[in-house]
Scaffold this motif. Structure first.
Motif, mmCIF file in Angstrom:
data_model
loop_
_atom_site.group_PDB
_atom_site.id
_atom_site.type_symbol
_atom_site.label_atom_id
_atom_site.label_comp_id
_atom_site.label_asym_id
_atom_site.label_seq_id
_atom_site.Cartn_x
_atom_site.Cartn_y
_atom_site.Cartn_z
ATOM 1 N N LYS A 1 0.841 -1.197 0.000
ATOM 2 C CA LYS A 1 0.000 0.000 0.000
ATOM 3 C C LYS A 1 0.877 1.248 0.000
ATOM 4 O O LYS A 1 1.848 1.352 0.752
ATOM 5 C CB LYS A 1 -0.907 0.003 1.236
ATOM 6 C CG LYS A 1 -1.761 1.242 1.411
ATOM 7 C CD LYS A 1 -2.619 1.126 2.656
ATOM 8 C CE LYS A 1 -3.382 2.407 2.946
ATOM 9 N NZ LYS A 1 -2.467 3.493 3.384
ATOM 10 N N GLU B 1 -3.680 3.439 -4.713
ATOM 11 C CA GLU B 1 -4.898 3.764 -3.987
ATOM 12 C C GLU B 1 -5.206 5.261 -4.051
ATOM 13 O O GLU B 1 -4.301 6.090 -4.039
ATOM 14 C CB GLU B 1 -4.773 3.338 -2.520
ATOM 15 C CG GLU B 1 -4.439 1.881 -2.295
ATOM 16 C CD GLU B 1 -2.970 1.562 -2.341
ATOM 17 O OE1 GLU B 1 -2.621 0.368 -2.251
ATOM 18 O OE2 GLU B 1 -2.146 2.500 -2.487
ATOM 19 N N ASP C 1 0.544 1.412 9.918
ATOM 20 C CA ASP C 1 1.446 0.791 8.947
ATOM 21 C C ASP C 1 2.862 1.353 9.084
ATOM 22 O O ASP C 1 3.052 2.499 9.494
ATOM 23 C CB ASP C 1 0.947 1.042 7.524
ATOM 24 C CG ASP C 1 -0.494 0.616 7.330
ATOM 25 O OD1 ASP C 1 -0.890 -0.375 7.959
ATOM 26 O OD2 ASP C 1 -1.216 1.285 6.563
ATOM 27 N N ASP D 1 -9.769 -2.290 -1.210
ATOM 28 C CA ASP D 1 -9.963 -2.562 0.217
ATOM 29 C C ASP D 1 -8.643 -2.324 0.935
ATOM 30 O O ASP D 1 -7.680 -3.062 0.745
ATOM 31 C CB ASP D 1 -10.431 -4.000 0.420
ATOM 32 C CG ASP D 1 -10.742 -4.321 1.887
ATOM 33 O OD1 ASP D 1 -10.486 -3.458 2.747
ATOM 34 O OD2 ASP D 1 -11.221 -5.432 2.161
ATOM 35 N N VAL D 2 -8.608 -1.261 1.743
ATOM 36 C CA VAL D 2 -7.411 -0.965 2.542
ATOM 37 C C VAL D 2 -7.713 -1.103 4.029
ATOM 38 O O VAL D 2 -7.000 -0.552 4.868
ATOM 39 C CB VAL D 2 -6.869 0.441 2.221
ATOM 40 C CG1 VAL D 2 -6.375 0.522 0.794
ATOM 41 C CG2 VAL D 2 -7.918 1.521 2.504
ATOM 42 N N GLY D 3 -8.796 -1.820 4.329
ATOM 43 C CA GLY D 3 -9.183 -2.016 5.716
ATOM 44 C C GLY D 3 -10.298 -1.106 6.169
ATOM 45 O O GLY D 3 -10.704 -1.154 7.332
ATOM 46 N N GLN D 4 -10.820 -0.256 5.273
ATOM 47 C CA GLN D 4 -11.929 0.623 5.636
ATOM 48 C C GLN D 4 -13.169 -0.223 5.922
ATOM 49 O O GLN D 4 -13.344 -1.288 5.336
ATOM 50 C CB GLN D 4 -12.199 1.647 4.527
ATOM 51 C CG GLN D 4 -12.922 1.110 3.307
ATOM 52 C CD GLN D 4 -11.987 0.505 2.270
ATOM 53 O OE1 GLN D 4 -10.855 0.190 2.566
ATOM 54 N NE2 GLN D 4 -12.494 0.352 1.054
ATOM 55 N N VAL D 5 -14.009 0.242 6.809
ATOM 56 C CA VAL D 5 -15.210 -0.522 7.167
ATOM 57 C C VAL D 5 -16.439 0.203 6.651
ATOM 58 O O VAL D 5 -16.892 -0.021 5.534
ATOM 59 C CB VAL D 5 -15.278 -0.760 8.690
ATOM 60 C CG1 VAL D 5 -16.492 -1.620 9.036
ATOM 61 C CG2 VAL D 5 -14.004 -1.455 9.183
ATOM 62 N N ASP E 1 0.613 8.973 4.884
ATOM 63 C CA ASP E 1 0.536 8.158 6.100
ATOM 64 C C ASP E 1 1.746 8.454 6.987
ATOM 65 O O ASP E 1 2.860 8.666 6.486
ATOM 66 C CB ASP E 1 0.543 6.668 5.759
ATOM 67 C CG ASP E 1 -0.730 6.204 5.078
ATOM 68 O OD1 ASP E 1 -1.684 6.998 5.008
ATOM 69 O OD2 ASP E 1 -0.765 5.054 4.616
ATOM 70 N N THR F 1 -1.331 6.349 10.902
ATOM 71 C CA THR F 1 -1.720 4.978 10.574
ATOM 72 C C THR F 1 -0.771 4.018 11.297
ATOM 73 O O THR F 1 0.349 4.386 11.642
ATOM 74 C CB THR F 1 -1.633 4.704 9.064
ATOM 75 O OG1 THR F 1 -0.260 4.756 8.662
ATOM 76 C CG2 THR F 1 -2.438 5.723 8.274
#
Length: 245
Positions: A67, A116, A184, A98-102, A138, A182
């Motif tokens: 990412k 992204e 990461d 999909d980067v982990g967002q809900v 980030d 973040t």
């Protein structure tokens, strides 16, 4: 002395193809300063101008594997516009990502090379930015990034918290520069990075020394063949210090 953000540098396997995607996405024009380089800027733009942060796309053979730590947020003016923009970008070759967002009101997408980016829901703060609402980086420590970049550039710091920091050109035009906390960690060279430039008449070596005194470091690569300088910020993100113009 001071610098200002003038463009972002984006690596690509096919700079021309990715350039066509982003030119169509943003409504910008395409130029090239040589093989393997595609330059994007708004129509009629006189570079550099804080009204826009341009994009240079550079051909590189290394594929994207992680990412990106730098991405673009696109602005929308209404919910209908956001939906239309997402549909248009899909037609141009973008995909949902999909980067982990809900459950978020913005749409996360990826360009044809997997970079992204976000299509934001309408927000009043971004109504006058142009198509790019923000360049987002980030980070682990927004306070430290705000300290460094706030002194490195003459942009205005609008907000800093434990979770994010927000800057914009002192002229109050163009996109925002945002640092988002973040979990990461940085892995390898950033495929997208910031390019900053001193003002006409400033000294490149003097500006490099000033940035080093603020916390910039040398990435440890041979730079003897280039006329600009490559540095890293306090979190190891590469950036280029271009020649004054």
């Amino acid at each position: 002395m001071a610098t200002r953000l003038v463009q972002i540098n984006m690596k690509a396997l096919d700079d021309a193809a990715l350039g066509r995607f982003w030119a169509d996405a943003l409504g910008w024009t395409i130029d090239s300063e040589g093989p393997g380089v595609t330059n994007l800027e708004p129509p009629g733009f006189a570079y550099p101008d804080p009204a826009a942060v341009c994009i240079d796309i550079i051909a590189r053979p290394e594929p994207k594997t992680v990412k990106n730590r730098v991405h673009i947020d696109l602005a929308s003016t209404s919910t209908a516009h956001q939906e239309q923009l997402v549909a248009r970008l899909k037609a141009l070759g973008a995909t949902l990502a999909d980067v982990g967002q809900v459950d978020v009101p913005w749409t996360v997408m990826a360009d044809p090379e997997g970079n992204e980016f976000c299509v934001l829901e309408p927000r009043p703060v971004y109504q006058d930015t142009g198509p790019i609402a923000a360049v987002v980086v980030d980070c682990a420590d927004p306070h430290e990034m705000a300290r460094f970049w706030g002194q490195a550039m003459d942009w205005t710091l609008h907000e800093v918290t434990d979770d994010h920091a927000v800057m914009r050109s002192a002229q109050g035009v163009g996109p925002y520069l945002e640092f988002l906390r973040t979990p990461d960690t940085k892995s390898g060279w950033n495929r997208i990075h910031l390019d900053v430039s001193p003002y006409p008449g400033d000294d490149l070596a003097g500006e490099e020394a000033r940035l080093r005194a603020l916390g910039a470091t040398d990435p440890g690569i041979d730079q003897s063949s280039i006329h600009w300088r490559i540095l890293t910020d306090p979190e190891g993100n590469e950036f280029c210090l271009l020649t004054p113009r």
